[in-house]
Design a protein around this motif. Structure first.
Motif, mmCIF file in Angstrom:
data_model
loop_
_atom_site.group_PDB
_atom_site.id
_atom_site.type_symbol
_atom_site.label_atom_id
_atom_site.label_comp_id
_atom_site.label_asym_id
_atom_site.label_seq_id
_atom_site.Cartn_x
_atom_site.Cartn_y
_atom_site.Cartn_z
ATOM 1 N N GLN A 4 16.131 15.065 -23.886
ATOM 2 C CA GLN A 4 16.644 16.372 -23.448
ATOM 3 C C GLN A 4 17.204 16.271 -22.034
ATOM 4 O O GLN A 4 16.581 15.688 -21.148
ATOM 5 C CB GLN A 4 15.483 17.385 -23.478
ATOM 6 N N ARG A 137 26.948 21.241 -32.438
ATOM 7 C CA ARG A 137 26.498 22.326 -31.567
ATOM 8 C C ARG A 137 25.592 23.230 -32.396
ATOM 9 O O ARG A 137 26.024 23.828 -33.380
ATOM 10 C CB ARG A 137 27.684 23.111 -31.044
ATOM 11 N N THR A 138 24.346 23.261 -32.012
ATOM 12 C CA THR A 138 23.405 24.180 -32.666
ATOM 13 C C THR A 138 23.145 25.276 -31.635
ATOM 14 O O THR A 138 24.081 25.962 -31.257
ATOM 15 C CB THR A 138 22.121 23.422 -33.068
ATOM 16 N N THR A 139 21.916 25.402 -31.168
ATOM 17 C CA THR A 139 21.694 26.314 -30.035
ATOM 18 C C THR A 139 22.155 25.632 -28.760
ATOM 19 O O THR A 139 22.352 26.249 -27.734
ATOM 20 C CB THR A 139 20.193 26.662 -29.907
ATOM 21 N N GLU A 140 22.288 24.295 -28.835
ATOM 22 C CA GLU A 140 22.824 23.513 -27.716
ATOM 23 C C GLU A 140 23.639 22.361 -28.280
ATOM 24 O O GLU A 140 23.823 22.264 -29.487
ATOM 25 C CB GLU A 140 21.694 23.031 -26.806
ATOM 26 N N ARG A 151 20.267 15.809 -26.254
ATOM 27 C CA ARG A 151 20.456 17.263 -26.372
ATOM 28 C C ARG A 151 20.627 17.877 -25.002
ATOM 29 O O ARG A 151 19.955 17.458 -24.049
ATOM 30 C CB ARG A 151 19.219 17.916 -27.024
ATOM 31 N N PRO A 153 22.363 21.802 -22.972
ATOM 32 C CA PRO A 153 23.168 23.032 -23.117
ATOM 33 C C PRO A 153 24.621 22.860 -22.685
ATOM 34 O O PRO A 153 25.434 23.746 -22.937
ATOM 35 C CB PRO A 153 22.437 24.043 -22.214
#
Ligand SMILES: Cc1cc2nc3c(=O)[nH]c(=O)nc-3n(C[C@H](O)[C@H](O)[C@H](O)COP(=O)(O)OP(=O)(O)OC[C@H]3O[C@@H](n4cnc5c(N)ncnc54)[C@H](O)[C@@H]3O)c2cc1C
Length: 388
Positions: A4, A137-140, A151, A153
């Protein structure tokens, strides 16, 4: 293994390194993901190994883009002086070569080591030999590369253009732009030598290696610099510069004696009117082999004033229609790219997809020869890095 971060920067070239170090300095956790075995490979070969890292006369007019205003903001917010301050902080010796072009005294390695060092100090994690397989791209943003998953943002695309594929250039940047619905301006090789048509090649290319000071014009642009004859066509700074504006089928006009009156002595009867005096008049402006060849192929129609005046006009307006260019294999840069209408001029962020940034050569902003392309990479990279 999933890792992350606050931001993922794809491509460890000039723009990616600058963006990563700026974001890292602001406390962001940054992953810089590079496909090659090391970062900054193009910097290492740039400027003949000495890296023409900026130009002190950098102005928006030195850049080509469908929107000539787009680059202004970034160029004003990160200037050649800003980069120079970094170079001086690292005590890297440099010199001005010509026309404001700054080069390393020693080697381009100094610039790469400086950027890598700044990235290290800012806590940037550099992943080399890391080939990107997928970006989602999912929530990030999720980047998959082999066993690894990154991962964050924010995602910055700094993968350059397709010029010099043997250096590892790819079209990933354009593929990602398309994936996220961003428009692309047709990419084309720029700062690239011309290939001549067979007849012109037969006429001139045995003179490969001969160079001359000329003014070359096309599409309302003119560059006065050196032109070089090659085995297949024309190169040298004047030709590379105009190639960025040239479209297939267009003629380029070459002034072989800019600002001079070549036939004056013959017209004013201060010299005999014959091929020998004409040759020696042209030798004042061109290397003798080129002058002789050119005159053999473009003799005056008559040794009277009108014939000499016509010859004078042709000397200043020699029209050549290149058959093409040497293409991406030899192009220093790629013109075109991600449409600037898609990006904010301040931060290089996509208007449609918040958190997605494009910087450097992948964007439709192309500099003239002379350190401008790196200045664009530094400026666009720094602006995005400060916005992360
Ligand atoms: C021979 C040569 C000499 C040059 N000399 C000069 C000069 O002296 N001065 C100047 O201003 N400009 C010069 N340029 C132009 C300058 O090098 C570029 O404009 C500049 O490097 C662009 O920076 P960038 O970061 O956008 O792209 P790049 O420097 O091309 O970096 C892109 C990076 O992304 C990586 N990458 C690509 N695809 C992937 C992928 N799928 N996954 C992961 N990583 C990927 C590449 O390996 C590369 O490291 C020169 C260019 C060439 C070819």
């Amino acid at each position: 293994m999933t890792q992350q971060f606050d931001a993922l920067v794809l491509g460890g070239g000039a723009a990616g390194l600058m963006c990563a170090l700026e974001a890292g300095k602001r406390g962001r956790r940054v992953a810089l993901i590079e496909r090659a075995e090391r970062a900054g490979k193009k910097i290492l070969i740039s400027g003949g190994g000495r890296c023409n890292f900026t130009n002190i006369h950098c102005r928006p007019e030195n850049f080509i883009s469908a929107n000539p205003h787009f680059a202004k903001s970034a160029l004003a917010r990160y200037t050649p002086s800003d980069f120079l301050a970094l170079v001086e902080k690292h005590r890297i010796p440099y010199h001005e070569k010509t026309l404001g072009q700054l080069f390393c005294d020693r080697s381009a390695r100094d610039i790469v080591e400086m950027l890598e060092g700044e990235c290290r100090d800012a806590g940037v994690r550099l992943f080399v030999k890391t080939s990107i397989q997928e970006v989602l791209r999912t929530t990030e943003f999720v980047v998959r590369a082999g066993e690894m998953e990154f991962r964050a943002p924010a995602l910055v695309v700094a993968t350059g253009g397709p010029s010099i594929p043997k250096m590892g250039a790819t079209e990933l940047g354009y593929d990602l732009a398309r994936q996220f619905g961003l428009a692309i301006r047709e990419p084309r090789p720029a700062l690239v030598p011309f290939v001549l048509a067979p007849e012109d090649r037969d006429h001139y290319c045995d003179l490969a290696g001969v160079s001359a000071d000329v003014a070359v014009s096309c599409a309302d642009q003119q560059f006065r610099e050196k032109m070089l004859i090659t085995h297949r066509g024309l190169s040298g700074p004047a030709i590379l510069q105009i190639s960025s504006y040239w479209k297939p089928g267009q003629a380029v006009a070459i002034d072989l004696a800019p600002g001079s009156d070549v036939t004056e002595a013959l017209r004013k009867l201060k010299a005999a009117r014959n091929i020998t005096t004409m040759r020696s008049a042209l030798h004042n402006f061109l290397p003798s082999r080129l002058a002789n060849r050119w005159l053999d192929l473009n003799p005056p129609s008559a040794w009277i004033n009108s014939g000499l005046a016509e010859l004078e006009r042709t000397v200043h307006n020699w029209k050549v229609i290149p058959a093409g260019t040497e293409g991406y294999d030899k192009a220093e840069v790629t013109a075109g790219g991600v449409d600037t209408n898609e990006l904010s001029a301040k931060a290089m962020e996509s208007r449609k997809v918040p958190g997605l940034f494009f910087i450097g050569e992948v964007v439709d902003v192309t500099g003239h020869l002379g350190g401008f392309n790196f200045q664009w990479a530094w400026a666009s990279g720094a602006c995005a890095g400060r916005a992360l």
